[in-house]
Design a protein around this motif. Structure first.
Motif, PDB file in Angstrom:
ATOM      1  N   GLY A   5       0.782  -1.229   0.000  1.00  0.00           N
ATOM      2  CA  GLY A   5       0.000   0.000   0.000  1.00  0.00           C
ATOM      3  C   GLY A   5       0.811   1.274   0.000  1.00  0.00           C
ATOM      4  N   CYS A  61       3.818   5.395  -8.433  1.00  0.00           N
ATOM      5  CA  CYS A  61       3.139   4.099  -8.323  1.00  0.00           C
ATOM      6  C   CYS A  61       2.756   3.810  -6.878  1.00  0.00           C
ATOM      7  N   ASP A  62       1.933   2.798  -6.711  1.00  0.00           N
ATOM      8  CA  ASP A  62       1.597   2.261  -5.398  1.00  0.00           C
ATOM      9  C   ASP A  62       1.890   0.772  -5.389  1.00  0.00           C
ATOM     10  N   ASP A 111       0.838  -2.812  -4.617  1.00  0.00           N
ATOM     11  CA  ASP A 111      -0.405  -3.552  -4.450  1.00  0.00           C
ATOM     12  C   ASP A 111      -0.243  -4.700  -3.464  1.00  0.00           C
ATOM     13  N   ARG A 157       4.632  -6.177  -6.177  1.00  0.00           N
ATOM     14  CA  ARG A 157       3.679  -5.997  -7.281  1.00  0.00           C
ATOM     15  C   ARG A 157       3.115  -4.583  -7.229  1.00  0.00           C
ATOM     16  N   TYR A 158       3.131  -3.894  -8.383  1.00  0.00           N
ATOM     17  CA  TYR A 158       2.545  -2.557  -8.464  1.00  0.00           C
ATOM     18  C   TYR A 158       1.046  -2.646  -8.768  1.00  0.00           C
ATOM     19  N   THR A 159       0.343  -1.556  -8.493  1.00  0.00           N
ATOM     20  CA  THR A 159      -1.051  -1.458  -8.917  1.00  0.00           C
ATOM     21  C   THR A 159      -1.110  -1.240 -10.433  1.00  0.00           C
ATOM     22  N   ASP A 171      -2.178   0.957 -12.431  1.00  0.00           N
ATOM     23  CA  ASP A 171      -1.912   2.242 -13.084  1.00  0.00           C
ATOM     24  C   ASP A 171      -0.421   2.553 -13.183  1.00  0.00           C
ATOM     25  N   CYS A 172       0.431   1.659 -12.701  1.00  0.00           N
ATOM     26  CA  CYS A 172       1.881   1.850 -12.771  1.00  0.00           C
ATOM     27  C   CYS A 172       2.390   1.216 -14.062  1.00  0.00           C
ATOM     28  N   ARG A 185      -1.412 -11.752 -14.426  1.00  0.00           N
ATOM     29  CA  ARG A 185      -1.939 -10.396 -14.314  1.00  0.00           C
ATOM     30  C   ARG A 185      -1.358  -9.565 -15.457  1.00  0.00           C
ATOM     31  N   ILE A 189       0.646  -5.863 -15.433  1.00  0.00           N
ATOM     32  CA  ILE A 189       1.146  -5.553 -14.095  1.00  0.00           C
ATOM     33  C   ILE A 189       2.675  -5.623 -14.071  1.00  0.00           C
TER      34      ILE A 189
END
Length: 273
Positions: A145, A161-162, A164, A182-184, A186-187, A237, A240
């Motif tokens: 997060g 980025c965030d 995930d 792992r990024y969210t 939108d990254c 995914r 991602i």
């Protein structure tokens, strides 16, 4: 009555004169820029340091193991001669502070993680004299997060980025990496961001090194990593991106630009006996 009015007036004045309580301050946020980052052929990288270091220590550049070459699945390279150049960027990413040269490939692997460390002919003091600064490696496992910046010297772009979460195992072709970040969705990192430092915006410290992403939705193939959980279940995914954590490197950096794989707490794989 007049005395009471005077007392009340004095109370009002004393209350109004009292300093107001400070509102809770928002947590500090570091906006990642290109400080410490380097441009290199085909990949990104950064000058990094452990929390404890000396200005006279030879500086280290961190990138991916696959930015050295595509190593064998269990291969670990230690202390090999190297002759590689890097361009040290200024904080804006628009200008160069000068060229750096690696004398030694101190460490590289694509086993369990995907990382390489080059020892430069320049010291950390030399880097500062050029107007640069090494990025500090965090010794702590990053949380899910958190907000991070993926700073690509190759593209001269900072990806906001965030995180995930973390993949128990990340499998790509013949490689398997452990506890991958792992990024969210939108990254949107891309080719050339390999080796970028992943900077925690809450601390300004490096928590991972960017290394891959699932491009086409394929299952566990080159450029299409898949996640494998502890029970062996596979998840794909598409789109991602992923990074490899770096906290386990910190105990290995014992000074002098060396990597001591036998140091207590060092989490890097060792060469096969």
């Amino acid at each position: 009555m007049r005395h009471l009015v005077a007392v009340l007036a004095a109370l009002v004045l004393s209350v109004s004169a009292a300093p107001a309580s400070a509102a809770p301050s928002a947590p500090a946020r570091v906006e990642p820029d290109f400080t410490g980052t380097v441009s290199m052929r085909g990949c990104s990288g950064a000058v990094v340091r452990p929390p404890a270091h000396q200005p006279s220590d030879p500086a280290l550049v961190m990138t991916n193991g696959h930015c050295v070459r595509f190593l064998e699945a269990e291969e670990v390279v230690v202390d090999q001669p190297a002759d590689r150049e890097f361009t040290l960027l200024d904080s804006t990413g628009e200008d160069s502070l000068g060229d750096l040269r690696a004398a030694t490939l101190v460490y590289a692997t694509m086993s369990r993680t995907d990382v390489a460390l080059y020892r430069l002919t320049a010291t950390y003091g030399d880097i500062e004299a050029m107007g640069g600064r090494a990025l500090e490696l965090s010794a702590e496992h990053p949380a899910a997060g958190i907000a991070v910046g993926v700073v690509s010297g190759y593209w001269r772009h900072v990806y906001s980025c965030d995180v995930d979460g973390y993949a128990y195992r990340l499998r790509e072709g013949r490689y398997t990496w452990h506890d991958s970040m792992r990024y969210t969705a939108d990254c949107r990192t891309r080719g050339g961001t390999s080796g970028s430092p992943v900077v925690d915006v809450a601390t300004g410290k490096v928590v991972a090194v960017n290394n891959t992403g699932n491009e086409d939705g394929e299952r566990c193939t080159d450029n299409n990593p898949c996640e494998v959980d502890a029970a062996g279940e596979v998840t794909v995914r598409q789109g991602i991106g992923y990074a490899q954590q770096t906290f386990q490197i910190v105990p290995c950096l014992t000074g002098g630009g060396r990597v001591d794989l036998a140091a207590p707490g060092c989490g890097l794989p060792r060469p096969a006996a």
